[in-house]
Structure formats: structure tokens, C-alpha cells
Design a protein around this motif. Structure first.
Motif, mmCIF file in Angstrom:
data_model
loop_
_atom_site.group_PDB
_atom_site.id
_atom_site.type_symbol
_atom_site.label_atom_id
_atom_site.label_comp_id
_atom_site.label_asym_id
_atom_site.label_seq_id
_atom_site.Cartn_x
_atom_site.Cartn_y
_atom_site.Cartn_z
ATOM 1 N N UNK A 584 14.364 -2.177 -11.641
ATOM 2 C CA UNK A 584 15.566 -1.368 -11.854
ATOM 3 C C UNK A 584 16.558 -1.474 -10.712
ATOM 4 N N UNK A 585 16.230 -2.290 -9.722
ATOM 5 C CA UNK A 585 17.131 -2.450 -8.589
ATOM 6 C C UNK A 585 16.931 -1.446 -7.482
ATOM 7 N N UNK A 586 15.928 -0.586 -7.613
ATOM 8 C CA UNK A 586 15.638 0.403 -6.579
ATOM 9 C C UNK A 586 14.704 -0.188 -5.516
ATOM 10 N N UNK A 587 14.823 0.306 -4.293
ATOM 11 C CA UNK A 587 13.932 -0.133 -3.226
ATOM 12 C C UNK A 587 12.750 0.820 -3.169
ATOM 13 N N UNK A 588 11.554 0.269 -3.329
ATOM 14 C CA UNK A 588 10.335 1.078 -3.368
ATOM 15 C C UNK A 588 9.297 0.470 -2.424
ATOM 16 N N UNK A 589 8.249 1.210 -2.165
ATOM 17 C CA UNK A 589 7.173 0.701 -1.323
ATOM 18 C C UNK A 589 6.380 -0.380 -2.056
ATOM 19 N N UNK A 590 6.010 -1.418 -1.328
ATOM 20 C CA UNK A 590 5.141 -2.434 -1.916
ATOM 21 C C UNK A 590 3.786 -1.837 -2.268
ATOM 22 N N UNK A 591 3.321 -0.928 -1.415
ATOM 23 C CA UNK A 591 2.081 -0.206 -1.670
ATOM 24 C C UNK A 591 2.447 1.239 -1.939
ATOM 25 N N UNK A 592 2.282 1.689 -3.145
ATOM 26 C CA UNK A 592 2.732 3.022 -3.541
ATOM 27 C C UNK A 592 2.154 4.095 -2.620
ATOM 28 N N UNK A 593 3.004 5.021 -2.233
ATOM 29 C CA UNK A 593 2.650 6.139 -1.360
ATOM 30 C C UNK A 593 2.153 5.688 0.010
ATOM 31 N N UNK A 594 2.590 4.512 0.418
ATOM 32 C CA UNK A 594 2.228 4.013 1.748
ATOM 33 C C UNK A 594 2.616 5.008 2.839
ATOM 34 N N UNK A 595 3.747 5.679 2.662
ATOM 35 C CA UNK A 595 4.244 6.583 3.695
ATOM 36 C C UNK A 595 3.269 7.718 3.983
ATOM 37 N N UNK A 596 2.452 8.070 2.989
ATOM 38 C CA UNK A 596 1.492 9.154 3.174
ATOM 39 C C UNK A 596 0.286 8.721 4.006
ATOM 40 N N UNK A 597 0.108 7.400 4.152
ATOM 41 C CA UNK A 597 -1.052 6.860 4.867
ATOM 42 C C UNK A 597 -0.641 5.953 6.023
ATOM 43 N N UNK A 598 0.656 5.884 6.295
ATOM 44 C CA UNK A 598 1.172 4.895 7.236
ATOM 45 C C UNK A 598 0.490 5.002 8.594
ATOM 46 N N UNK A 599 0.215 3.865 9.230
ATOM 47 C CA UNK A 599 -0.504 3.863 10.519
ATOM 48 C C UNK A 599 0.412 4.209 11.682
ATOM 49 N N UNK A 600 -0.186 4.275 12.871
ATOM 50 C CA UNK A 600 0.576 4.605 14.075
ATOM 51 C C UNK A 600 1.563 3.514 14.447
ATOM 52 N N UNK A 601 1.190 2.269 14.204
ATOM 53 C CA UNK A 601 2.075 1.154 14.547
ATOM 54 C C UNK A 601 3.239 1.129 13.570
ATOM 55 N N UNK A 602 4.459 1.132 14.078
ATOM 56 C CA UNK A 602 5.647 1.149 13.232
ATOM 57 C C UNK A 602 5.796 -0.186 12.513
ATOM 58 N N UNK A 603 6.426 -0.133 11.351
ATOM 59 C CA UNK A 603 6.597 -1.353 10.576
ATOM 60 C C UNK A 603 7.457 -2.374 11.319
ATOM 61 N N UNK A 604 7.278 -3.636 10.968
ATOM 62 C CA UNK A 604 7.970 -4.753 11.591
ATOM 63 C C UNK A 604 9.419 -4.788 11.090
ATOM 64 N N UNK A 605 10.333 -4.314 11.914
ATOM 65 C CA UNK A 605 11.756 -4.309 11.560
ATOM 66 C C UNK A 605 12.566 -4.822 12.749
#
Length: 796
Positions: A584-605
Motif C-alpha cells: 500500500x506504499x506504507x513504511x512498516x517494520x520488516x519484522x512485525x512489532x520489532x519495536x516492542x522487542x528492539x535490542x539495546x544496539x540502535x539500528x544501522x542508520x
């Protein structure tokens, strides 16, 4: 040589050494100081070490004064009876045995890494750490100040007189005075209580850290003896089990970070200016509290927190009766000489060290909590099994992290209670040891709260451990706050070790009874790596990297923790991003609800806008704006609302084209804007100092950021190079770094690789005034900077 000093940081990293202490060596070192006796017959001489790492032996003129194993606690000795008569020559020697170089789970450093002071007094005197100031009653009109003063008479005859304390405000104006009479027999010591009122008191607060000075002296006969200065603040602290934390009657959240005691380039011998820079960046990001993980802070660090307005949880220990495994963090699994830590000295030294720490630091208004321990549960048998978190099928004895995210732990309090009723009696009990430490803490100070960081709270609540705590601090338990609150409703609770992610802060602000958090960690720190993680010398999980440069997580938490508009634009290729564009053109997580389990290391940006033409890119924006519209080369990519961002990240997908990204946000009804644009190839190097001059005081530190820039002066962050610094003048070279943990070159080189096109140089003034000139070139010599001239003025 100048103190403080850490010899380990001067050594190269070595793959064959231990990752827990950053692949660095320890060893044995001797320090000697030659000094002339400058005390008269009626004076005394004390030497005070704020910290020596570790297993130190102290000698004066060939006579052994004593030994001190714990590297994080202060220690003092009375030299009076061992030094030569007046004008004689003395040798003070310290032997540091850090041959057990992997005796902590993080980088420790080696040597006399904190300040040393000599105190000369009359025989009728206030001894070391002999004043304690509290403010038991505070209102708008006045504050009652209680001053406890120790007075000691080492004369051979009785002495009488009065102890005076004058209180001065920040403008050095005397605002109150009090005196108390005493009569002391020879060899007698007494503690005097003085009470005085301060009218219209100015409060110490995180936004206005106002400090008073108490000047205490003795008058005996016609003689005025000594002048002990004690800095203090007037403030109230209160924790409520339902409403959380109150400072000076104002309800607020603790917005804290954990900090180890190293500072990258300089190791653990950290100049005050280095901490000042780091703390200033954290303060600008909204941080208001520091947890000194996992050992007591230096006196100089606490001075800075007093001055800058940080609350401090001062932590005593990482292990008690039983050792932790230094390589794998949990219970000890390997008997190995080099990893033997402080637990083998704990029985003899725990009370001495704890009370010395408190005596030396309890006048600091920044301290609001005493932490008696960190994740101690790992080391005591039974705690792991009691929780039900670990199954017998786990042959590698590793935790299943998904269990920590479940709101209801496997074993109920009833099951845990029954487990402990049937558990065999052990030599050491976590509950009994906790009770001892809490008791000793309260013997020294009842004005602060006793806390500990609990990793297995479902067990700790049933062993007596939490019974002796004023506050239960939790390590990574946001999912279980409600469960623990339901089962133990009368205990004050907060996070004391938290992942720097939105879900941790969300869990805190949605619950009044959670007083706050301490992110792990505020700044990257050396060590706590595994052998297989080479080449990584540091733990890369902080909002600030090892050089103190902000990551994306810094800006996200700044958007949570401050009342100023924040827009931070980061980008990444669609291939490497944690996000994707859906049908639908929306930006979503590759792994659903990743934000609820995200690790201490910040994503590669990436903090840049330079890619291949047409490349698929995800744009992330960390912001507290109510809505943001993103424009690419003037064309709108759409408007988004913060309320629709479950993970508190604005995100767009686009095809790269050279030009400019412009984010236009609305914050509290006002428009704010931030841009990120394509830059050209690197043309030169820009040097940005953090000060315009230094003083020849042997302590001032200059931080210089070297950044690749294009012909228009725009920062080039998409390419890296090696930068060489050339420095002239009189200075002390402290080192260079780019903040990247995988850079395994020594900090003590003037050639350094960049990360995002930048690196950091640190130098220190000496006692000689001069002009310091700094230039930078890249490895090939094709890029260079303009000369940077920093005058070093004479110290008055």
C-alpha cells in the motif's frame, strides 16, 4: 608523571587478552613520591587516595602502611608518626597489583587513576571526612541545617574551645553562623551537632543547582585552627509508592543513564573537563540522573554532578560474597586466577569500603540513592531455578530473552516461596548479606534511599532481599511492572537498567508508580565483550558513542525528555533498513512489532543524504513534533502525525535523488524545520574546538572535532579517511578516537580513522603558557585544515 594515571590505556589492544576488560593488560606497577616534611611538631599529616586500581600496598619510608584490595573505594592513612622530622625527605610508595587483569566484567584501568590529596592539620583537628551536613526541614521561608562535626584531640593534654561553622552563599556572602563548645581529654574524639537556620534558602535543583559552602574551624584559646570547607545543597527528595519521585516537592520522572567509570581515550584516569563535556551533551538531551554502574564514583565526578544538576545513584558493588563470571556476566563457571574479583575480599572489607565511600561522598547534594548491588542474584545458588525462567533443556545455560518480555513470569510468588522453603541451607544468604549492607548504609546516612538493581525480582522478593530496600530497582522488566506492582503493592519501584528504546520509556510514563529509568548506557564504555567479539573493544549500546558523538537513540530520547522541538533525520538503504515499503506504499517494520522487542544496539542508520541515483531509501525521523511533512527537492513525500507512529519514529520510503530533504514540523503550534542535503566530495578538514583558550593549570582539556567538509563547508559524512594531527606548543597529548568500537588502533596515536567523516582529538594543558597550533591532514595529504590556534594563558 602526573596523577591521576591509568597505565593500561597506554597499552595496545591484544586479541589474546580478555574481552571483558577490552582486550587490555593489567600488570604490576610501582609509584613513588619524594616530598619534604612540612609539618611542625603540633601538626598531623594524612594522605587520601580517592581510588587505586587495585590490590594496592602503601609504604612510607620503607614502612608498610597497609593494603587495600577494592579499587573503587577511597582510603586514607595517617603519615604523622612515620615521616621524617621537619624538613626531612620522605618517600611515599604505592605498589599496584593488577596482575588479575580480568577481575571485572568491564574495563577497569590500572594504577592511581583518581586524585590524591594530602591533608595537614593541627593535633586538635577535624579528621578526614569529618563533616556531614543535612537539611532536615525546608520550607519557603527557611531551611534548618544540621552540621555534624568530628573533633579529635591528639595532644597529650586536654583541650577545650569552640567549633565555628560559617555558611556562605554562591556569591561568597556569609548568610549564617553557629558555634559549639567542646572539652576533650587527650586522645578523645567527639561528634558535635550544630543547628542553624538559613532564611530565604535557594534550593539545589536539576535546573538551578545552587550550592552553599560551610566553612568550619576550631578556636582554642587565642588560636584559630584549620578551615574545613564543605559544599552542600538545600533540597528535598521523596519517593512515593504510588506517585513516584518528588524533588523539592515537584513530581518528576527520573530520566537517567548508567555510566561506567572509563571515558574512552583517557581510560579511567578521566580529567574533569572530559566528564564535563560528556555530561553537558547528556544534559542537553534531557538527562537528569546518573547511575554509577557498577561502582562508586570519583569525588571529582560527584562535584560535577553537584554543579551541573544531575541526580546520582551511587552504587557500591557488582558482586558480594560470591563471584560473577567475568566473561559471561552470570554465576561463576570458571576458576581462573586472572578473573578472581573482589568477592574474595568482601567479608573483610565490605563494611570498611562502604562506609568510607559514604563518608567521603555523603555531602554531595546530587546523591539521592545508595545502591548496594547490581544483579547480585546471578551469584547465589537457587535464584535462577526459583524463577522458572531457565529450563533444564538449555544445555548452554543461556537465558531465553523472550521470557523477559512476558507480562507474567513462569513461577508465581507462592511457587517461589515454596521453592525457598525447601532449598538446602547455603553458606551465604543473599537476604542476610543485603540486610548487612543496608544496615551499614543507614548507619551512615538516613537522608537518602537504599536501592539495588534486581535482575531476578520474582526471586528477590521472596529471599528477604527486597525487604531491606527502600526501592526495588528493576533490570529490563517493563513488561512485568504491572505484575510486580500487583503482587508487591507497597514497594517503591523504578527501572534501574533499561534498554534505550521507546518501549522502556513508554512503560514508565504510563505508570505513575514507576519513578523513572536509567538507560544502559548513557555513553559507550570499554569492555564487557566476549573473546569471539574481537575486534570490538567497547559495548556499543549508548545514545553517545565512545567519543561522545550522538547516535539516533540520543535524539529520540531527547524528543522524549526535553521541551524543545527535536527533528533528527537519518537514512538507510531499503536493503539494510529495519523498515520496508508495503504493497500500500506504507513504511512498516520488516519484522512485525520489532519495536516492542528492539535490542539495546540502535539500528544501522546514516546521518547523511548521499547514495546512488535511484537507490531505494528509507528515511527515519526522530521527533517530538505533532506532525511532520517531508519534502524531497521541494516535492512533498507526505505528512505524518506523531500519534500514528506506534514506535515514535516518522518514516518515509523514497528513491534517492541528489538534492535536499526538508522536514517541516509543527511543535506546540509553531513551525520548525530541519534539512539534510547531498554534499560533494571532501575538499578539506574543519577543526571545531570546544573552547577558545586554556589555562596553564595542568588540568584543562581541549576537545577538537575534525570533520571532513566539501568545498561549500558542508559536513561530509558518507566517506571515511584517516586523519593525522600535527600539534606544536606545550601540551599533553591525551589521544584520538572516532567512537567506533571496532577501531582497534591505540588511542595514543595522532593518526586516526574517521567514522561518518569525523574524529576526536584530546589534549591537555601543562604548567607552561604557550600558543598551541593544531593542523590536520588526511593520509594521502590531499585534504588539510586551516591551522587552529589555542592560547594557553598563565595560571594565576
Amino acid at each position: 608523571m602526573d596523577l591521576p594515571h591509568d597505565w593500561t590505556i597506554e597499552k595496545p589492544f591484544d586479541k589474546n587478552l580478555e574481552g571483558c576488560t577490552a582486550f587490555t593488560p593489567g600488570g604490576i606497577g610501582w609509584y613513588s613520591k619524594i616530598f619534604k616534611t612540612e609539618i611542625s611538631e603540633n601538626q598531623k599529616c594524612y594522605i587520601i587516595f580517592d581510588g587505586v586500581y587495585n590490590n594496592a600496598d602503601f609504604w612510607i619510608n620503607g614502612m608498610r602502611l597497609g593494603n587495600h584490595p577494592y579499587g573503587y573505594a577511597p582510603i586514607w592513612y595517617d603519615l604523622t608518626d612515620f615521616i621524617e622530622p621537619e624538613n626531612g625527605i620522605n618517600r611515599l610508595s604505592v605498589r599496584v597489583d593488577h596482575s588479575r587483569y580480568a577481575d571485572s566484567r568491564w574495563y577497569t584501568g590500572s594504577g592511581i587513576y583518581r586524585n590524591v590529596k594530602m591533608l595537614i592539620t593541627d593535633k586538635l583537628h577535624i579528621p578526614v571526612w569529618g563533616t556531614f551536613i543535612t537539611t532536615p526541614v525546608i520550607n519557603k521561608e527557611s531551611a534548618s541545617v544540621n552540621i555534624r562535626v568530628d573533633v579529635e584531640n591528639d595532644y597529650s593534654e586536654a583541650k577545650s574551645g569552640r567549633v565555628y561553622t560559617d555558611i556562605y552563599d554562591a556569591d561568597n556572602k556569609k548568610v549564617a553562623t553557629v558555634s559549639t563548645a567542646f572539652n576533650l581529654a587527650s586522645g578523645e574524639k567527639v561528634t558535635l551537632n550544630q543547628d542553624v537556620e538559613l532564611f530565604d534558602p535557594k534550593l539545589w535543583d536539576i535546573d538551578s543547582p545552587y550550592l552553599y559552602i560551610a566553612k568550619t574551624y576550631i578556636v582554642s584559646g587565642n588560636e584559630t585552627i584549620g578551615n574545613r570547607e564543605t559544599r552542600f545543597g538545600v533540597r528535598t527528595i521523596h519517593f512515593d509508592k504510588d506517585k513516584g519521585f518528588f524533588l523539592n516537592g515537584k513530581n518528576m520522572k527520573v530520566k537517567g543513564v548508567c555510566l561506567h567509570h572509563d571515558a574512552g581515550i583517557v581510560g579511567t584516569a578521566v580529567p574533569k573537563d572530559v566528564w564535563k563535556r560528556r555530561l553537558a551533551i547528556l544534559k542537553a538531551g534531557g538527562c537528569n540522573a546518573i547511575r554509577t554502574a557498577h561502582n562508586p564514583a570519583s569525588d571529582e565526578f560527584l562535584d560535577l554532578c553537584d554543579e551541573m544538576g544531575f541526580l546520582v545513584q551511587n552504587e557500591f558493588y557488582d558482586e558480594w560474597d560470591l563471584p560473577k563470571d567475568k566473561r559471561y556476566n552470570m554465576h561463576d563457571k570458571e576458576v581462573d586466577y586472572i578473573t578472581r574479583g573482589h568477592s574474595e575480599h568482601f567479608q573483610q572489607w565490605a563494611e570498611i569500603d562502604l562506609k568510607n565511600v559514604m563518608r567521603s561522598s555523603r555531602n554531595h547534594p546530587c546523591i539521592f540513592q545508595w545502591s548496594i548491588g547490581n544483579e547480585i542474584e546471578w551469584t547465589y545458588p537457587g535464584n535462577r531455578s526459583a524463577t522458572g525462567l531457565f529450563g533444564n533443556t538449555d544445555r548452554n545455560d543461556k537465558m531465553d530473552w523472550t521470557l523477559w518480555r512476558t507480562p507474567v513470569p513462569p513461577n508465581s510468588p507462592e511457587v517461589v516461596r515454596e521453592f525457598w522453603r525447601n532449598y538446602p541451607r547455603q553458606t551465604f544468604s543473599i537476604g542476610k548479606t543485603a540486610a548487612k549492607l543496608a544496615k551499614w548504609s543507614r548507619e551512615m546516612d538516613t537522608t537518602r534511599y537504599v536501592i539495588a538493581n534486581l535482575i531476578l525480582p520474582t526471586s528477590s522478593f521472596e529471599t528477604g532481599y527486597t525487604d531491606v530496600l527502600d526501592i526495588a530497582g528493576f533490570s529490563y522488566k517493563p513488561a512485568q511492572y504491572d505484575y510486580l506492582r500487583e503482587k508487591y503493592p507497597n514497594k517503591i519501584m523504578m527501572g534501574t537498567e533499561n534498554v534505550p528504546r521507546w518501549y522502556e520509556w513508554k512503560a514508565c510514563i504510563e505508570r505513575d508508580y514507576i519513578a523513572g529509568v536509567f538507560l544502559w548506557t548513557g555513553v559507550d564504555y570499554l569492555g564487557e565483550r566476549r573473546a569471539q567479539q574481537w575486534p570490538q573493544k567497547a559495548t556499543p549500546e549508548g545514545p553517545l558513542d565512545l567519543a561522545g558523538f550522538p547516535r539516533g537513540s540520543y535524539y529520540q530520547f531527547k524528543s522524549f525528555w526535553t521541551d524543545e522541538p527535536v527533528i533528527a533525520i537519518y537514512t538507510q538503504t531499503a536493503k539494510l533498513s529495519i523498515f520496508k515499503k508495503d504493497a500500500d506504499g506504507n513504511v512498516v517494520e520488516k519484522k512485525k512489532d520489532y519495536w516492542k522487542l528492539a535490542p539495546r544496539v540502535w539500528q544501522n542508520v546514516n546521518p547523511h543524504w548521499n547514495y546512488s541515483e535511484g537507490e531505494k531509501i528509507i528515511v527515519e525521523i526522530y521527533s517530538n513534533c505533532d506532525e511532520i511533512e517531508l519534502f524531497q527537492n521541494g516535492k512533498s513525500l507526505g505528512k505524518q502525525s506523531l500519534k500514528d507512529q506506534e514506535d515514535r519514529i516518522f518514516k518515509w520510503a523514497t528513491d534517492y535523488s541528489k538534492g535536499k530533504l526538508t522536514a517541516v514540523g509543527t511543535y506546540k503550534g509553531k513551525k520548525v524545520k530541519e534539512t539534510l542535503e547531498t554534499v560533494d566530495e571532501a575538499y578539506s578538514i574543519k577543526l571545531v574546538p570546544d573552547r577558545k583558550m586554556m589555562t596553564a593549570n595542568n588540568t584543562d582539556v581541549l576537545h577538537v572535532v575534525a570533520q571532513l567538509v566539501d568545498k561549500k563547508g558542508r559536513e561530509v559524512k558518507n566517506v571515511d579517511d584517516e586523519i593525522k594531527f600535527t600539534i606544536s606548543g606545550d601540551y599533553r597529548f591525551l589521544g584520538t578516537d572516532c567512537g567506533k568500537t571496532e577501531k582497534m588502533d591505540s588511542f595514543k596515536k595522532k593518526m586516526v580513522k574517521t567514522e561518518f567523516g569525523r574524529c576526536l582529538l584530546m589534549i591537555q594543558s601543562t604548567k607552561t603558557p604557550s600558543d598551541i597550533t593544531i593542523t590536520a591532514t588526511n593520509e594521502s595529504g590531499s585534504l588539510k585544515s586551516k591551522p587552529l590556534v589555542i592560547p594557553v594563558k598563565e595560571f594565576n
